[in-house]
Scaffold this motif. Structure first.
Motif, PDB file in Angstrom:
ATOM      1  N   ASN A 168       0.818  -1.220   0.000  1.00 48.11           N
ATOM      2  CA  ASN A 168       0.000   0.000   0.000  1.00 48.11           C
ATOM      3  C   ASN A 168       0.849   1.266   0.000  1.00 48.11           C
ATOM      4  O   ASN A 168       0.374   2.345   0.341  1.00 48.11           O
ATOM      5  CB  ASN A 168      -0.957   0.008   1.192  1.00 48.11           C
ATOM      6  N   PHE A 169       2.118   1.125  -0.411  1.00 44.61           N
ATOM      7  CA  PHE A 169       3.019   2.279  -0.486  1.00 44.61           C
ATOM      8  C   PHE A 169       3.875   2.098  -1.729  1.00 44.61           C
ATOM      9  O   PHE A 169       4.557   1.076  -1.889  1.00 44.61           O
ATOM     10  CB  PHE A 169       3.904   2.360   0.764  1.00 44.61           C
ATOM     11  N   ILE A 170       3.808   3.083  -2.630  1.00 45.79           N
ATOM     12  CA  ILE A 170       4.544   3.013  -3.883  1.00 45.79           C
ATOM     13  C   ILE A 170       5.355   4.292  -4.042  1.00 45.79           C
ATOM     14  O   ILE A 170       4.821   5.392  -3.918  1.00 45.79           O
ATOM     15  CB  ILE A 170       3.598   2.824  -5.080  1.00 45.79           C
ATOM     16  N   ASP A 171       6.637   4.120  -4.314  1.00 47.47           N
ATOM     17  CA  ASP A 171       7.551   5.256  -4.437  1.00 47.47           C
ATOM     18  C   ASP A 171       7.904   5.472  -5.901  1.00 47.47           C
ATOM     19  O   ASP A 171       8.287   4.538  -6.613  1.00 47.47           O
ATOM     20  CB  ASP A 171       8.830   4.982  -3.636  1.00 47.47           C
ATOM     21  N   THR A 172       7.766   6.698  -6.359  1.00 47.80           N
ATOM     22  CA  THR A 172       8.111   7.038  -7.730  1.00 47.80           C
ATOM     23  C   THR A 172       8.868   8.370  -7.735  1.00 47.80           C
ATOM     24  O   THR A 172       9.294   8.858  -6.693  1.00 47.80           O
ATOM     25  CB  THR A 172       6.834   7.070  -8.616  1.00 47.80           C
ATOM     26  N   ALA A 173       9.040   8.957  -8.909  1.00 49.03           N
ATOM     27  CA  ALA A 173       9.726  10.252  -9.019  1.00 49.03           C
ATOM     28  C   ALA A 173       9.417  10.851 -10.376  1.00 49.03           C
ATOM     29  O   ALA A 173       9.147  10.132 -11.350  1.00 49.03           O
ATOM     30  CB  ALA A 173      11.239  10.094  -8.861  1.00 49.03           C
ATOM     31  N   ASP A 174       9.482  12.178 -10.446  1.00 48.15           N
ATOM     32  CA  ASP A 174       9.150  12.847 -11.703  1.00 48.15           C
ATOM     33  C   ASP A 174      10.141  12.541 -12.808  1.00 48.15           C
ATOM     34  O   ASP A 174       9.823  12.681 -13.993  1.00 48.15           O
ATOM     35  CB  ASP A 174       8.991  14.356 -11.502  1.00 48.15           C
ATOM     36  N   VAL A 175      11.355  12.119 -12.457  1.00 51.01           N
ATOM     37  CA  VAL A 175      12.360  11.832 -13.484  1.00 51.01           C
ATOM     38  C   VAL A 175      12.369  10.377 -13.936  1.00 51.01           C
ATOM     39  O   VAL A 175      13.066  10.032 -14.882  1.00 51.01           O
ATOM     40  CB  VAL A 175      13.786  12.214 -13.016  1.00 51.01           C
ATOM     41  N   TYR A 176      11.619   9.508 -13.278  1.00 52.57           N
ATOM     42  CA  TYR A 176      11.593   8.110 -13.716  1.00 52.57           C
ATOM     43  C   TYR A 176      10.841   8.016 -15.047  1.00 52.57           C
ATOM     44  O   TYR A 176       9.636   8.284 -15.117  1.00 52.57           O
ATOM     45  CB  TYR A 176      10.906   7.225 -12.687  1.00 52.57           C
TER      46      TYR A 176
END
Length: 328
Positions: A49-57
């Protein structure tokens, strides 16, 4: 799935979560929306229930893919994203209240959200930690309803300690694995005292700790494990945790002897991270749905014995410490 409190955010998050640097394709490969959706759905099906992303991926494609799947599900899933790495050259001067605000607003548009659960500064230059006006900007963004929480992704333990001087920093994302023990010795207790959540990234040392690599393993030209071993593109600590590849293979062979049996070394490497109660969640990546299943299963392994914990420490001291401990 077991859940842990993510510091002052108050979120109860899955102890195994999902990092999305390579979701949709392995490093250097084109982004694949269908594959990304399969991976993200598989994770949520497994209790993540926790997903980590980023604007540069993948230039924002990862953010969009995560949000699209999460909005289609009925479960409550927290999305953490990151900002700042688009600044080029990546210098402290590029961090301004206006620029970070613009990045937050761009992520909101990209994910079609009104509020970000957690926004993290994405490994900013060390000088940024001495600029209160940058951190205060996120108070304004919270007042405007654009973010719920602020965190920081760091390269150095010292940067994490600096970040925690700001009361609005609720999480620290840091590299921590069997080849990077310094956070447990110098950061975790202070984070616990301040109720700052610890998000562990690079838990498998860019795949070294899967135990599946060898001297014959090759990496594509666009794979950071090929082009960034000495920090040519970004901090070399992000690639194999800064460990020399050949030396890392030697240490992995020693670890395999410490963990004989049916489970792959990757599972024990993840279970080792979870032995530290200060860790809120660990975010291994996945480029295929079956890797998600394998990662999640690690939380069901029995606790490591005191002898195994000591063995990991001894292998680190023998092979790794001299090369990496002082650098990060």
């Amino acid at each position: 799935m077991q859940y842990r409190k993510l510091g002052k955010t108050g979120f109860n998050v899955s102890e195994i979560a999902l990092g999305t640097w390579q979701v949709g394709g392995r490093w250097g490969e084109p982004f694949n929306d269908a594959n990304a959706a399969q991976i993200i759905n598989q994770a949520i099906d497994a209790g993540v229930n926790f997903i980590d992303t980023a604007d540069v991926y993948s230039d924002g494609l990862s953010e969009a893919a995560v949000a699209k799947v999460v909005k289609a599900r009925t479960e409550e899933v927290y999305i953490a994203t990151k900002c700042g790495r688009q600044i080029n050259p990546h210098l402290s001067e590029g961090y301004t209240p206006e620029s970070v605000t613009a990045y937050v607003e761009a992520s909101l548009r990209n994910m079609r959200l009104e509020t970000l659960d957690l926004i993290q500064l994405h490994c900013p230059p060390t000088a940024v930690y001495n600029r209160p006006e940058i951190f205060e900007t996120f108070d304004r963004l919270q007042e405007q309803g654009k973010i719920r929480n602020l965190g920081v992704s760091v390269e150095l333990v010292d940067e994490a300690l600096q970040a925690m001087q700001y009361p609005n920093v609720k999480t620290i994302q840091v590299i921590f694995n069997m080849f990077r023990l310094k956070p447990a010795q110098e950061l975790f207790e202070k984070a616990r005292q301040q109720d700052v959540g610890i998000i562990v990234r690079v838990p498998l040392a860019s795949g070294l700790l899967t135990g599946k690599m060898s001297h014959a393993t090759t990496f594509g030209a666009q794979d950071h494990r090929h082009f960034n071993r000495h920090g040519e593109a970004f901090d070399k600590g992000e690639t194999f945790s800064g460990v020399d590849y050949e030396l890392g293979l030697e240490a992995v062979e020693a670890l395999k002897k410490l963990f004989p049996g049916q489970e792959p070394l990757a599972a024990w490497a993840l279970r080792w991270v979870l032995m530290f109660p200060e860790v809120s969640t660990v975010i291994p990546g996945a480029s295929r749905p079956e890797q998600v299943t394998s990662n999640v299963a690690a939380s069901q392994l029995p606790a490591l014995s005191p002898e195994q914990m000591q063995g990991v420490q001894q292998i680190y001291d023998q092979y790794i410490k001299e090369q990496v401990h002082a650098q990060w």
